[in-house]
Each structure stands twice: as C-alpha cells, then as structure tokens.
Scaffold this motif. Structure first.
Motif, PDB file in Angstrom:
ATOM      1  N   GLY A  29      70.509  37.837 -24.341  1.00 56.11           N
ATOM      2  CA  GLY A  29      71.059  36.931 -25.325  1.00 56.11           C
ATOM      3  C   GLY A  29      71.445  35.601 -24.700  1.00 56.11           C
ATOM      4  O   GLY A  29      71.395  35.421 -23.500  1.00 56.11           O
ATOM      5  N   ALA A  30      71.892  34.702 -25.562  1.00 55.22           N
ATOM      6  CA  ALA A  30      72.208  33.368 -25.097  1.00 55.22           C
ATOM      7  C   ALA A  30      73.505  33.318 -24.320  1.00 55.22           C
ATOM      8  O   ALA A  30      73.706  32.410 -23.518  1.00 55.22           O
ATOM      9  N   ILE A  72      74.784  38.347 -20.019  1.00 56.72           N
ATOM     10  CA  ILE A  72      73.524  37.628 -20.126  1.00 56.72           C
ATOM     11  C   ILE A  72      72.442  38.443 -19.426  1.00 56.72           C
ATOM     12  O   ILE A  72      72.665  38.979 -18.335  1.00 56.72           O
ATOM     13  N   SER A  73      71.292  38.537 -20.066  1.00 54.02           N
ATOM     14  CA  SER A  73      70.217  39.349 -19.524  1.00 54.02           C
ATOM     15  C   SER A  73      69.853  38.909 -18.100  1.00 54.02           C
ATOM     16  O   SER A  73      69.661  37.715 -17.839  1.00 54.02           O
ATOM     17  N   ALA A 119      82.976  38.533 -18.075  1.00 54.21           N
ATOM     18  CA  ALA A 119      82.189  37.410 -17.566  1.00 54.21           C
ATOM     19  C   ALA A 119      81.010  37.968 -16.784  1.00 54.21           C
ATOM     20  O   ALA A 119      81.089  39.067 -16.224  1.00 54.21           O
ATOM     21  N   SER A 120      79.928  37.223 -16.746  1.00 48.29           N
ATOM     22  CA  SER A 120      78.791  37.655 -15.940  1.00 48.29           C
ATOM     23  C   SER A 120      78.267  36.493 -15.123  1.00 48.29           C
ATOM     24  O   SER A 120      78.524  35.319 -15.436  1.00 48.29           O
ATOM     25  N   SER A 121      77.548  36.839 -14.062  1.00 49.97           N
ATOM     26  CA  SER A 121      77.022  35.834 -13.152  1.00 49.97           C
ATOM     27  C   SER A 121      75.684  36.297 -12.613  1.00 49.97           C
ATOM     28  O   SER A 121      75.487  37.482 -12.353  1.00 49.97           O
ATOM     29  N   LEU A 122      74.802  35.331 -12.435  1.00 47.80           N
ATOM     30  CA  LEU A 122      73.488  35.661 -11.897  1.00 47.80           C
ATOM     31  C   LEU A 122      73.560  36.042 -10.422  1.00 47.80           C
ATOM     32  O   LEU A 122      72.778  36.828  -9.927  1.00 47.80           O
ATOM     33  N   ALA A 123      74.569  35.483  -9.715  1.00 48.27           N
ATOM     34  CA  ALA A 123      74.646  35.650  -8.268  1.00 48.27           C
ATOM     35  C   ALA A 123      74.992  37.080  -7.904  1.00 48.27           C
ATOM     36  O   ALA A 123      75.869  37.700  -8.498  1.00 48.27           O
ATOM     37  N   ARG A 124      74.359  37.590  -6.893  1.00 49.93           N
ATOM     38  CA  ARG A 124      74.587  38.959  -6.442  1.00 49.93           C
ATOM     39  C   ARG A 124      75.921  39.098  -5.726  1.00 49.93           C
ATOM     40  O   ARG A 124      76.649  40.057  -5.901  1.00 49.93           O
ATOM     41  N   THR A 125      76.227  38.128  -4.898  1.00 44.42           N
ATOM     42  CA  THR A 125      77.443  38.249  -4.100  1.00 44.42           C
ATOM     43  C   THR A 125      78.665  37.756  -4.843  1.00 44.42           C
ATOM     44  O   THR A 125      79.770  37.940  -4.387  1.00 44.42           O
TER      45      THR A 125
END
Lengths: 110, 116
Positions: B1-2, B26-27, B93-99
């Motif tokens: 989703g957006a 976020i996907s 909350a979400s984040s693309l970063a792995r660390t």
C-alpha cells in the motif's frame, strides 16, 4: 540514561515572528537528533535531522553538544507551521529506537 | 500500500478485556516498530522487528503485551487483560532499512485505545 526534554508545552507566536522550539537532551554518547512534526489530523513525519544540516520549510536546527541542545528555529513563522513538534534522539549504537520528547504545540496566529 | 495502515482506528475495551491491534507496513519494508503514546506525551518505544524476527522488545511494559510478525509483513500487537493505564495511541512505523539506520521511518495514523 538518555532523555529528551521539551520545556514548552505550548508556544504561540504571530505570523511573521521568529520562532524557536527548545529541545535539550541527556546522553553520554554521541547522539543523532531529529525533529518530527504532526500536523492536525495527519501522521507523525520527519521534519529534519541534524546530520544532514538541511533547512526544511524554512526550519533549521543546530546540534550544540556543549549545551546538549537541538533547538528548532524559523525566522518568520507561517500559519501553516501550526502543529505538534517532537524532538527525538537516537543512539549511535542502536538505530532501532527513538527517544521522543513530550512535544511542543506551536500555534501561529494571524 | 501507499502508507502504513493501522486498524482499528479507535478501540474501546472494558478493563480486563484482551485486544489486538493490527499494522500493515509498506510493502517490502524490512523493519517494523511499535510505539505507545500516552495523552500529552511523546511516543515511547515498545518493540522492533526485522522481517519476522523480534529483535528488541525492551519497551514492552509488562508480560501482558505481546507482538508478532509471523510472515515478516503484517504485525499484531496484543494486550491481554487491559488496564486503564494501557489507554494510549499505539503507533506503528516501518522502514526499508534492514539495520534501522535509515531515517526513512513511515508512521501509521495509530490506534487510539481507551480502556474503561
């Protein structure tokens, strides 16, 4: 222990006046500091972070390690700046959590 | 989703009731975080996931709080035997970063829990 203090719950200024939102922190290491903003009925979002030394929407913030402060400033406030502002700290060895202050509500009057 | 989607937006629970709060990040976002925001306070960290692994749960206030992310996407925060002090807005909350080092956290709108 790390702690973020925002001494003002509410700050009211007139449009065009300078604004400074105070943030002090306590942390024995070298922190990363951030400002988050939440406009009415919107989500919490990042405004700026100290390491990028950027100006966003006319706001700037300088990390003063001597005074352990990270005050947010804008020379000429606009009505659309009215929002809740949160200062946040992140430890340099633990990127996975933010420590937030209790927030300051900025009210810019016409 | 957006964006990060949280449901329900509002939840009223009777004291002692169990509740489950859902977060759709976020996907593709690897990292997922839960925060608790009491009235008049800033958000406080609860727990952190990297994919399905819960790497930090140091902020969970008691063993009545439990979070899971079994397939590395949707997460559920469960609170058992709710008490009045659990009343708060729960933010995901979400984040693309792995660390987690990346500053690109995207917060959801939150779930406002009121325990009566």
């Amino acid at each position: 222990a790390q702690r973020v203090t925002q001494p003002e719950k509410l700050l009211s200024v007139f449009k065009g006046a300078p604004v400074e939102l105070k943030c002090n922190y306590s942390y024995s290491g070298s922190p990363e500091l951030f400002w988050y903003v939440q406009y009415s009925r919107q989500r919490l979002q990042l405004l700026l972070r100290h390491i990028s030394r950027e100006s966003i929407k006319g706001f700037t913030a300088d990390l003063n390690k001597g005074e352990t402060s990270f005050h947010l400033k804008k020379p000429f406030a606009q009505e659309e700046d009215s929002a809740m502002y949160y200062c946040a700290l992140r430890q340099t060895y633990n990127f996975n959590k933010f420590y937030f202050g209790s927030g300051t509500k900025l009210n810019v009057k016409p | 989703g957006a964006g990060v989607s949280q449901s329900p937006r509002y939840k009223v629970a009777k004291r002692g009731q169990d509740v489950a709060l859902r977060c759709d990040p976020i996907s593709g976002h690897v990292s997922l975080f839960w925060y608790q925001q009491a009235l008049g306070q800033g958000p406080e960290f609860l727990t952190y996931f990297q994919n399905e692994a819960q790497l930090d749960k140091s902020g969970l206030p008691s063993d009545r709080f439990f979070a899971e992310r079994p397939e590395g996407s949707v997460s559920t925060l469960k609170i058992q035997r709710t008490q009045q002090e659990d009343s708060a807005v729960y933010l995901c909350a979400s984040s693309l970063a792995r660390t987690g080092q990346g500053y690109g956290y995207t917060f959801g709108s939150g779930t406002r829990l009121t325990v009566v």
